[in-house]
Design an enzyme around this catalytic site. Structure first.
Site, PDB file in Angstrom:
ATOM      1  N   SER A   1       0.237  -5.485   7.521  1.00  0.00           N
ATOM      2  CA  SER A   1       1.282  -4.514   7.760  1.00  0.00           C
ATOM      3  C   SER A   1       1.914  -3.945   6.486  1.00  0.00           C
ATOM      4  O   SER A   1       2.475  -2.853   6.508  1.00  0.00           O
ATOM      5  CB  SER A   1       2.381  -5.135   8.621  1.00  0.00           C
ATOM      6  OG  SER A   1       3.007  -6.197   7.931  1.00  0.00           O
TER       7      SER A   1
ATOM      8  N   SER B   1      -0.442 -10.036   6.116  1.00  0.00           N
ATOM      9  CA  SER B   1       0.116  -8.728   5.758  1.00  0.00           C
ATOM     10  C   SER B   1       0.431  -8.503   4.288  1.00  0.00           C
ATOM     11  O   SER B   1       0.763  -7.388   3.897  1.00  0.00           O
ATOM     12  CB  SER B   1       1.382  -8.465   6.568  1.00  0.00           C
ATOM     13  OG  SER B   1       1.025  -8.134   7.876  1.00  0.00           O
TER      14      SER B   1
ATOM     15  N   LYS C   1       9.438  -4.069   0.926  1.00  0.00           N
ATOM     16  CA  LYS C   1       8.967  -3.766   2.289  1.00  0.00           C
ATOM     17  C   LYS C   1      10.169  -3.564   3.204  1.00  0.00           C
ATOM     18  O   LYS C   1      11.151  -4.310   3.133  1.00  0.00           O
ATOM     19  CB  LYS C   1       8.095  -4.931   2.766  1.00  0.00           C
ATOM     20  CG  LYS C   1       7.333  -4.668   4.057  1.00  0.00           C
ATOM     21  CD  LYS C   1       6.443  -5.871   4.388  1.00  0.00           C
ATOM     22  CE  LYS C   1       5.681  -5.687   5.679  1.00  0.00           C
ATOM     23  NZ  LYS C   1       4.867  -6.874   6.010  1.00  0.00           N
TER      24      LYS C   1
HETATM   25  N1  GLN Z   1      -2.344  -8.194  11.113  1.00  0.00           N
HETATM   26  C1  GLN Z   1      -1.554  -9.289  11.598  1.00  0.00           C
HETATM   27  C2  GLN Z   1      -0.797  -8.875  12.831  1.00  0.00           C
HETATM   28  O1  GLN Z   1      -0.962  -7.782  13.225  1.00  0.00           O
HETATM   29  C3  GLN Z   1      -0.674  -9.801  10.505  1.00  0.00           C
HETATM   30  C4  GLN Z   1       0.664  -9.232  10.443  1.00  0.00           C
HETATM   31  C5  GLN Z   1       1.540  -9.818   9.366  1.00  0.00           C
HETATM   32  O2  GLN Z   1       1.124 -10.642   8.565  1.00  0.00           O
HETATM   33  N2  GLN Z   1       2.794  -9.429   9.404  1.00  0.00           N
HETATM   34  O3  GLN Z   1      -0.060  -9.614  13.404  1.00  0.00           O
END
Ligand code: GLN
Length: 487
Positions: A151, A175, A76
């Site tokens: 994400s 994410s 990532k």
């Molecule tokens: N969807 C969550 C957010 O927007 C999780 C993001 C993540 O785990 N990096 O913050």
């Protein structure tokens, strides 16, 4: 020779070790696959063709060994890779090549893996769909008109599209797990502090957790075991041995869960999950009962406040962490024409460099932390966090793990949730409590709803990561793995 891109990491490692195939052949097969499909999928922001082939050649020469020698991995783009572009999918870091490797990357190299490149994501890991990437979204290999989750959608899509057998994600609020769920892949969030954050571009430091993504539970455990463990360079890293996640996954794969108690969270019922998600989850629960598990209903009364607490804590920490992107130290600088003040240059840089969701969070977080509001917002959210932790601790006095669907809905079409941030945040309904508590959780594919994958989440106590792998592997042995229609 079967298509090398279809093999598991475990099989690839064995075939490379026995010299049935070379690491270069394996790397080349995956680079060819990326070449063939990634213009449509857009899982990668950067493909490191030369680096991958050079690393593979070293394996073939015997210069690099390790448990995953020659197995390709995608990383990532929020994780620092020395000399290889690292943008966190933001314009503000465009062109940045870190001068050092994250600890995770060092460990991947020590294990002999071959890094293929950097995967797409929501900017600074804020989002649930990759639609907030500054470089355009990633398509879900199951349906390219739909989101791959976020994400870490790029990492999950790379697996589902057979562009990589392993990938690294980061999980702050879901994410790793939610992209796993909507792409039919496995995503595990280790215990907070179980994997090093050194070299991870910080979003919300008290929540951020790097972890493994794979197509099978065993592969996820193999990757977990090489990246986890104490790191003195991360002050929140846990100085304890890594739980035996590989042994647990293999035990689970025998399909026996006799005596294992699964906790069903009462407050998650009637949660607005899509009917197909609920149905696949219920069927899987029955499958686990057939393997000997017992289902116990538990109450976690504060879970209903997890989403609002997270959406104060995470933006607050983000507003502080992202202050470093000031147009001076990294990447983009706008308006520095010799006539403007430093403040003006910073302001113009941040305005041009950050996307709308990142700005929303910085503004929200700055507000929540400001004097006069701190106690009412950030302070209150921290208290809720403690109550949620206690809910977990109490539940784990009665059961071994908690289970739920990973996310309330299957992959949604692009654009269907971007106009209302709350609709996007709902994707995290079941994943966020775990982050606030700090325990491990995994999403494992459990079925299909309208032809799209559904994820089953297993949450375990802190440092009992092995337990979640056991249950996940048992489920996988019962329901099998899920292959997307060919691209
Ligand atoms: N969807 C969550 C957010 O927007 C999780 C993001 C993540 O785990 N990096 O913050």
């Amino acid at each position: 020779m079967s298509d090398l891109t279809r093999l598991t990491a475990a099989d690839l490692a064995a075939k490379i070790k026995s010299k049935e195939v070379s690491a270069v052949e394996v790397a080349q097969a995956h680079l060819d696959r990326i070449e063939a499909v990634d213009s449509r999928v857009h899982a990668f922001l950067h493909v490191d063709r030369e680096g991958a082939l050079a690393a593979a050649a070293k394996v073939d020469k015997g210069e690099v060994t390790g448990p995953l020698a020659g197995v390709p991995v995608a990383v990532k783009d929020v994780i620092a890779t020395k000399g290889v572009p690292t943008t966190a999918a933001s314009k503000i870091l465009e062109g940045w090549r870190p001068p050092y490797n994250a600890t995770i990357v060092e460990r991947l190299q020590a294990a002999g893996t071959v890094m293929l490149g950097k995967t797409n994501m929501d900017e600074f890991a804020m989002g649930s769909s990759t639609e907030y990437s500054a470089y355009g979204p990633t398509g879900n290999p199951w349906d390219l008109g739909r989101i791959p989750g976020g994400s870490g959608g790029g990492s999950a899509a790379a697996l589902a599209a057979y562009e990589a057998p392993l990938a690294i994600g980061t999980d702050t609020g879901g994410s790793i797990r939610q992209p796993g769920a909507v792409t039919g892949t496995v995503g595990a969030k280790p215990t907070y502090g179980g994997t090093s954050r050194y070299g991870l571009i910080a979003f919300s430091s008290s929540l951020d957790t790097p972890g493994p993504c794979a197509r099978t539970v065993e592969d996820a455990a193999l990757l977990h075991s090489v990246i986890a463990g104490h790191d003195p360079r991360d002050s929140t890293s846990i100085p304890q041995p890594v739980p035996d996640v590989i042994g647990a996954a293999r035990l689970g794969a025998t399909g026996d869960l006799t005596g294992v108690k699964l906790g069903l969270v009462k407050e998650f019922a009637g949660d607005g999950s899509e009917p197909g998600v609920t149905a696949a989850f219920r069927d899987s629960l029955e499958a686990l009962v057939k393997l000997g598990a017992e289902v116990v209903e538990v109450s976690c009364p504060h879970f209903q406040y997890a989403l609002p607490a997270y959406y104060l804590i995470a933006p607050s920490e983000c507003s502080s962490n992202l202050a470093r992107f000031d147009g001076v130290r990294y990447g983009l600088r706008v308006g520095d024409d010799g006539n403007r003040s430093l403040e003006e240059v910073m302001s113009l840089t941040r305005d041009a460099g950050f996307g709308p969701e990142v700005k929303r969070r910085i503004i929200l977080g700055t507000y929540a932390l400001s004097s006069g509001y701190y106690d009412a917002y950030y302070g209150q959210a921290q208290k809720v966090r403690t109550l949620i932790t206690r809910d977990f601790q109490k539940a784990f006095e009665q059961v071994d793990v908690l289970v739920s669907p990973t996310t309330p809905f299957v992959a949604f079409p692009f654009g269907s949730r971007t106009s209302d941030p709350y609709q996007m945040y709902l994707a995290d309904l079941f994943t966020i409590p775990t982050n606030l508590y700090g325990g491990p959780a995994v999403s494992v594919p459990c079925g299909l709803s309208e032809g799209l994958p559904v994820g089953f989440q297993v949450m375990a106590p802190t440092m009992a990561d092995d337990r979640m792998y056991r249950v996940a592997a048992a489920l996988e042995s019962a329901v099998g793995t899920f292959t997307p229609p060919s691209l």
